[in-house]
Design an enzyme around this catalytic site. Structure first.
Site, PDB file in Angstrom:
ATOM      1  N   LYS A  68       0.895  -1.282  -0.003  1.00  0.00           N
ATOM      2  CA  LYS A  68       0.088   0.004   0.064  1.00  0.00           C
ATOM      3  C   LYS A  68       0.794   1.363   0.029  1.00  0.00           C
ATOM      4  CE  LYS A  68      -1.988  -0.879   3.941  1.00  0.00           C
ATOM      5  NZ  LYS A  68      -1.490  -1.993   4.470  1.00  0.00           N
TER       6      LYS A  68
ATOM      7  N   ARG B  66      -9.277   0.676   9.187  1.00  0.00           N
ATOM      8  CA  ARG B  66      -8.886  -0.857   9.450  1.00  0.00           C
ATOM      9  C   ARG B  66      -9.935  -1.432   9.969  1.00  0.00           C
ATOM     10  NH1 ARG B  66      -2.816   0.492   9.313  1.00  0.00           N
ATOM     11  NH2 ARG B  66      -1.608  -1.349   9.565  1.00  0.00           N
TER      12      ARG B  66
ATOM     13  N   ARG C 135      12.051  -5.865   5.225  1.00  0.00           N
ATOM     14  CA  ARG C 135      11.964  -4.342   5.024  1.00  0.00           C
ATOM     15  C   ARG C 135      12.809  -3.526   5.741  1.00  0.00           C
ATOM     16  NH1 ARG C 135       5.632  -2.217   4.724  1.00  0.00           N
ATOM     17  NH2 ARG C 135       5.587  -2.291   7.085  1.00  0.00           N
TER      18      ARG C 135
ATOM     19  N   ARG D 272      11.897  -1.646  11.448  1.00  0.00           N
ATOM     20  CA  ARG D 272      10.599  -1.343  12.437  1.00  0.00           C
ATOM     21  C   ARG D 272      10.684  -2.418  13.150  1.00  0.00           C
ATOM     22  NH1 ARG D 272       5.646   0.206   8.350  1.00  0.00           N
ATOM     23  NH2 ARG D 272       4.430  -0.715  10.326  1.00  0.00           N
TER      24      ARG D 272
ATOM     25  N   ARG E 177       0.082  -9.033  13.589  1.00  0.00           N
ATOM     26  CA  ARG E 177      -0.446  -7.967  12.433  1.00  0.00           C
ATOM     27  C   ARG E 177      -1.470  -8.674  11.776  1.00  0.00           C
ATOM     28  NH1 ARG E 177       4.603  -4.903  10.653  1.00  0.00           N
ATOM     29  NH2 ARG E 177       3.016  -3.428   9.508  1.00  0.00           N
TER      30      ARG E 177
HETATM   31  P1  AMP Z   1       0.897   0.420   9.192  1.00  0.00           P
HETATM   32  O1  AMP Z   1       2.449   1.168   9.239  1.00  0.00           O
HETATM   33  O2  AMP Z   1       0.031   0.966   8.422  1.00  0.00           O
HETATM   34  O3  AMP Z   1       1.533  -1.027   9.171  1.00  0.00           O
HETATM   35  O4  AMP Z   1       0.796   0.740  10.722  1.00  0.00           O
HETATM   36  C1  AMP Z   1       1.513   0.398  11.749  1.00  0.00           C
HETATM   37  C2  AMP Z   1       0.852   0.279  13.097  1.00  0.00           C
HETATM   38  O5  AMP Z   1      -0.037   1.616  13.297  1.00  0.00           O
HETATM   39  C3  AMP Z   1      -0.325  -0.499  13.112  1.00  0.00           C
HETATM   40  O6  AMP Z   1       0.157  -1.939  13.208  1.00  0.00           O
HETATM   41  C4  AMP Z   1      -1.082  -0.176  14.393  1.00  0.00           C
HETATM   42  O7  AMP Z   1      -0.875  -0.593  15.313  1.00  0.00           O
HETATM   43  C5  AMP Z   1      -1.331   1.300  13.872  1.00  0.00           C
HETATM   44  N1  AMP Z   1      -2.195   1.667  12.977  1.00  0.00           N
HETATM   45  C6  AMP Z   1      -1.823   2.274  11.678  1.00  0.00           C
HETATM   46  N2  AMP Z   1      -3.023   2.589  11.142  1.00  0.00           N
HETATM   47  C7  AMP Z   1      -4.278   2.319  12.053  1.00  0.00           C
HETATM   48  C8  AMP Z   1      -5.538   2.163  11.831  1.00  0.00           C
HETATM   49  N3  AMP Z   1      -6.155   2.882  10.825  1.00  0.00           N
HETATM   50  N4  AMP Z   1      -6.173   1.764  12.900  1.00  0.00           N
HETATM   51  C9  AMP Z   1      -5.629   1.265  14.357  1.00  0.00           C
HETATM   52  N5  AMP Z   1      -4.311   1.080  14.167  1.00  0.00           N
HETATM   53  C10 AMP Z   1      -3.376   1.756  13.033  1.00  0.00           C
END
Ligand code: AMP
Length: 215
Positions: free
Chosen positions: A13, A88, A127, A160, A171
């Site tokens: 994404k 999400r 990554r 990360r 996740r």
């Molecule tokens: P990402 O970089 O999009 O994979 O997000 C990393 C982490 O941020 C996720 O595993 C969640 O803990 C938190 N996070 C990001 N976007 C959301 C969302 N829309 N709702 C809840 N938690 C989020």
């Protein structure tokens, strides 16, 4: 263009959104990036979010809805936006609908990137992101410079914490339980278009672009 990119962690994404930013001149709104910035800045919201993020759980809906609501009101979102990693959960999707209605807007398209779980784990464990300029690499598919530093600016690369294997599995579970229902949600709204995210990056991008041209 008001677009949501849907898909599990590692589906691509962020990569696709960054390419669309160049092409469409509209901003990428990544809740993950915004939350990581809040953690780095040690803001009260960041401190609250950190624990959830470290374990691979979702940050509470009201927190992310609040940051997206504020962000969508900024000037650069007038011509459109690419939501990456939001919504999400079903309550987040409902809240997004309300926020957009308040702004007199509607989504144009929801593109879902489909990728096998094993491929996702391989993508995420390899990554790396430059801590200085934010450029993304993959140890196998897009290696950084010879000295293990960022090819673009020479910055140190960061792995990360939530891209480590135990957290990744969590996740994925969270995705299947809480986010996957959004595919049906947006299918019912006639907005969902699914793409094979296992294809090469530029092939995925081309498919997204042709979907958006047809909207
Ligand atoms: P990402 O970089 O999009 O994979 O997000 C990393 C982490 O941020 C996720 O595993 C969640 O803990 C938190 N996070 C990001 N976007 C959301 C969302 N829309 N709702 C809840 N938690 C989020």
């Amino acid at each position: 263009m008001k677009l949501v990119l849907l898909g599990p962690p590692g589906a691509g994404k962020g990569t696709q959104a960054a390419m669309l930013v160049e092409k469409l001149g509209i901003p990428q709104i990544s809740t993950g990036d915004m939350l990581r910035a809040a953690v780095k800045a040690q803001s009260p919201m960041g401190m609250k979010a950190k624990e959830c993020m470290d374990s691979g759980a979702l940050v509470p809906d009201e927190v992310v809805v609040g940051i997206v609501r504020e962000r969508l009101q900024e000037n650069d979102c007038q011509a459109g936006f690419i939501l990456d990693g939001f919504p999400r959960t079903v309550p987040q999707a409902d809240a997004l609908k309300d926020v957009l209605a308040e702004l007199g807007k509607d989504l144009d398209s929801v593109v879902s990137l489909e990728v096998d779980t094993d491929a996702l784990v391989e993508r995420l464990t390899g990554r790396r992101t430059c801590g200085a300029c934010g450029k993304g690499f993959h140890l196998k598919f897009d290696p950084p410079g010879v000295d293990g530093k960022c090819r673009a600016c020479g910055g140190e690369l960061v792995h990360r914490d939530d891209d480590k294997e135990v957290t990744i599995r969590n996740r994925m579970d969270v995705y299947h339980q809480q986010t996957a229902p959004l595919e049906d949600y947006y299918r019912k709204e006639g907005l969902l278009q699914a793409i094979d995210g296992m294809q090469e990056i530029f092939a995925v991008q081309q498919q997204i672009v042709s979907i958006l041209q047809a909207v």
